[in-house]
Design a protein around this motif. Structure first.
Motif, short mmCIF file in Angstrom:
data_model
loop_
_atom_site.label_atom_id
_atom_site.label_comp_id
_atom_site.label_asym_id
_atom_site.label_seq_id
_atom_site.Cartn_x
_atom_site.Cartn_y
_atom_site.Cartn_z
N ARG A 131 2.34 1.75 -3.36
CA ARG A 131 1.31 2.18 -4.29
C ARG A 131 1.08 3.70 -4.18
O ARG A 131 0.97 4.40 -5.18
N ARG A 132 1.05 4.18 -2.94
CA ARG A 132 0.85 5.63 -2.72
C ARG A 132 2.00 6.43 -3.34
O ARG A 132 1.81 7.45 -3.98
N LYS A 133 3.23 5.92 -3.13
CA LYS A 133 4.40 6.62 -3.69
C LYS A 133 4.36 6.63 -5.22
O LYS A 133 4.65 7.64 -5.86
N LYS A 136 1.75 6.52 -7.06
CA LYS A 136 0.70 7.46 -7.47
C LYS A 136 1.25 8.89 -7.42
O LYS A 136 1.07 9.68 -8.35
N GLU A 137 1.95 9.19 -6.31
CA GLU A 137 2.52 10.54 -6.12
C GLU A 137 3.43 10.92 -7.29
O GLU A 137 3.42 12.06 -7.75
N SER A 169 0.84 -1.21 0.00
CA SER A 169 0.00 0.00 0.00
C SER A 169 0.87 1.26 0.00
O SER A 169 0.60 2.22 -0.74
N LYS A 170 1.90 1.25 0.83
CA LYS A 170 2.79 2.41 0.91
C LYS A 170 3.46 2.67 -0.45
O LYS A 170 3.60 3.81 -0.90
#
Lengths: 429, 429
Positions: free
Chosen positions: A263-265, A267-268, A260-261
């Motif tokens: 994935r967020r990066k 996306k960023e 998840s972490k």
């Protein structure tokens, strides 16, 4: 000589390269200041992965083999660095005792190279073995027709040596995966390098990456950038018994959280890559038992298949601690083989490097496995010195300078790590 | 790359080479111990002459130019040595002020190379000039199309710098033949390297060779050999006025005495060479005013011819002190030109070298003269590392290792010399 780099020529890695080049004097000064406070490991090799969108060390070896993979041109640099190292540790030394591992003749070429480096730096070098079966000097033939002589160790209450050979420094080229040998304990009169707690019987990757995170944050602050660009995120689980299935919950939860972490990066930064993590033993296993996982659900399936493989670490015991690390794909290729750069250092100096390549592995897999081969790379050849004026991404020299910086960051992390885990630290404080 | 060596393949020099190779670890350790007691000059170049029967340094330059004559391959070695040097002197330094000489554009290529070395070692490097005519930043175009910027110095009561540039270290690449500039005096808050008393306004060759004799004796004792094999004998005369003829008697007497001493040595070793001496100014003159004399009777004749030439040293004053040195012919040749090796060092490390050659000069003449050219020589390339097993005299690498040893002996002598002549020594004692 310089392999074709297929690293994406756009994206965050080029901004990083540009920033690193522009900041060269500041970076070198920052390292100087760090080395005033911290002692570099005696020698280090670091596996680096360049994903195009991030660049990170994935393994830091404190008992590097493979010195024979460096080009001949790098030898003088290695000798000069070795001279600087000896000067600080034991300038009056005449003798160096080198304790290698018990491995194949390819490994012995590495030992021969180390003997050459330290002889040229001004030491009488002899080889001692931890193998009790060796009771007299034994000739080990090398592929090139020459030979090395391995001798039995002689221990006195306070010192370790060989027959008629009393060294000032004992250099381990043996990662002690099999445990801490009694014969190496309590050698307070001599320098034992690297120290015992650098051996895999004690050392943990999670401690290293904890220190690396600290180093990456400091460095990122210096350059005004996101530390994630050079830092692989990680988590770890103690007491996982793969054969019994105990502790798998922790792995499952952490794999999930880490994915998840990542994935967020992604996306960023608008990164299209599918995130993956790597699960491996928290102590060293020469690249064995490294599993790539793209989804937490995969874990159960993967577990079934790899249970046996991961269950048996080098010393035959079940893996009991596990590190879960953000997967960093490598987009470097030599011909059609996936490749990752390996940076070699002696004392605080980059002395060379090579590409480890593996034709049968994917960009998200461990390359340190049977079937891998090596392309020596003169990181430090002058044609590879940074050229500040050039456009980012197009210059191999600039890229190699950047790899050398990342290698040194991992080495600095190892220095932090060894200080934090030193069992005798309180004695000196 | 490696020029053909025509050095005699038999005789004392090969015994020396053999002894030096066999003693490599002992020699390197001996240097380590010496550097524990003595500080190496910041950088040094040494002209070496190989006569086949003896090998000796003939000139030790503490403000070396010609870094651009080194091969590109040696740059990483120079950078690493520069890093080691800075670390010891001023590890927190951000800025280095380099003060070059005022010379031609070939010399500027040397300055550019120095800027490159120290930038890569992690310093902001800027150039300041002693030339009062430069009152604002001045662009100096280089033959390769690039440029350097020379800036006027800014002096405060305690520090020297440039506009918005406060250096920790001031590096002189200017031998101060013209005298000690006021602006460089009393800079006790900054490191001025080399120190003022290393400049030719103060320095004397006779002091250097006095120290070299001491070093050569120590080294010869370590190796169990005659120091004469590496030591050029010398004498010196103060207050010789060539235009008036005053003080010539001293020169005459010493030339006579030195020729006799050389003759005895030649007899001892069965050397067929005709002895000669070299008469030169006791301070530096960039190779000008160096006279070869084969017989004391020649002096009167030579004097007549060279009076004018020797009378004018760089600053236009009459030569007042003279050193008379045993002539060491050079038997190295590249194609048909007489050649002599020049060894370059930064801090205590050999970082490279080249051959100075001169097609129109004889084996007993000074080669540092208009018309000389340079062949870069990677002394430090791995193919030039010593190979202990090989027959003496046939291996270029072994010969280059030996040259590196002689270069370092002369550097060590310079260190002794600077300690002995330090005008502020008593302050620290």
């Amino acid at each position: 000589m310089v392999p074709h780099l297929v690293t994406a020529l756009t994206g965050p890695i080029n901004e990083l390269e540009q920033r690193i080049l522009e900041s060269m004097p500041a970076i070198e000064r920052w390292f100087r200041l760090e080395w005033m406070e911290h002692t570099p490991p005696f020698y280090t090799s670091v596996d680096v992965r360049n994903a195009g969108y991030k660049l990170a060390p994935v393994d830091t070896n404190l008992f590097p083999g493979g010195f024979n993979n460096l080009t001949e041109e790098m030898l003088p640099l290695a000798i000069q660095a070795a001279m600087a190292a000896i000067e600080k540790i034991c300038p009056e030394a005449k003798n160096l005792l080198l304790i290698p591992e018990k491995r194949d003749s390819f490994y012995l070429m590495n030992v021969q190279r180390l003997v050459q480096i330290f002889s040229n730096a001004g030491l009488n070098v002899r080889l001692g073995t931890l193998d009790d079966a060796v009771t007299e000097p034994t000739r080990l033939p090398l592929p090139d027709g020459s030979a090395l002589t391995l001798e039995p160790l002689q221990r006195t209450p306070r010192r370790l040596g060989l027959k008629d050979f009393d060294p000032c420094t004992i250099l381990l080229n043996n990662d002690l995966s099999a445990g801490l040998p009694k014969i190496l304990e309590n050698l307070h009169e001599q320098y034992l390098l690297p120290p015992l707690h650098a051996g895999w019987a004690v050392r943990r990757k999670s401690n290293h990456f904890h220190s690396y995170e600290e180093v990456a944050k400091k460095f990122a602050k210096l350059l005004g950038m996101d530390p994630w660009l050079i830092n692989p995120m990680y988590a770890h689980c103690g007491k996982v018994d793969w054969s019994e299935g105990a502790g798998l919950e922790c792995v499952q939860t952490n794999v999930d959280a880490l994915l998840s972490k990542i994935r967020r990066k992604h996306k960023e930064y608008g990164i299209g890559e599918k995130p993956f993590v790597v699960v491996k033993a928290d102590n060293g296993t020469h690249g064995r038992g490294v599993v790539t996982i793209r989804d937490a659900k995969d874990l159960e399936e993967v577990n079934r298949r790899t249970r046996e493989r991961m269950g048996a670490s080098k010393d035959g015991q079940a893996v009991s601690e596990v590190i879960i690390q953000e997967g960093v794909p490598t987009y470097e290729r030599i011909h059609d083989a996936v490749a990752e750069p390996v940076v070699y250092m002696i004392d605080r100096y980059v002395v060379g490097g090579f590409y480890r390549m593996h034709a049968e592995r994917g960009i998200d897999e461990n390359l340190n496995a049977p079937g891998s081969s090596f392309v020596p790379l003169a990181f430090a050849e002058s044609s590879h010195l940074p050229r500040p004026g050039e456009k980012p991404g197009v210059s191999a020299p600039n890229r190699f300078y950047m790899y050398g910086v990342i290698g040194r960051l991992a080495m600095l992390a190892a220095s932090y790590e060894l200080e934090a885990t030193d069992p005798e630290a309180e004695i000196y404080e």
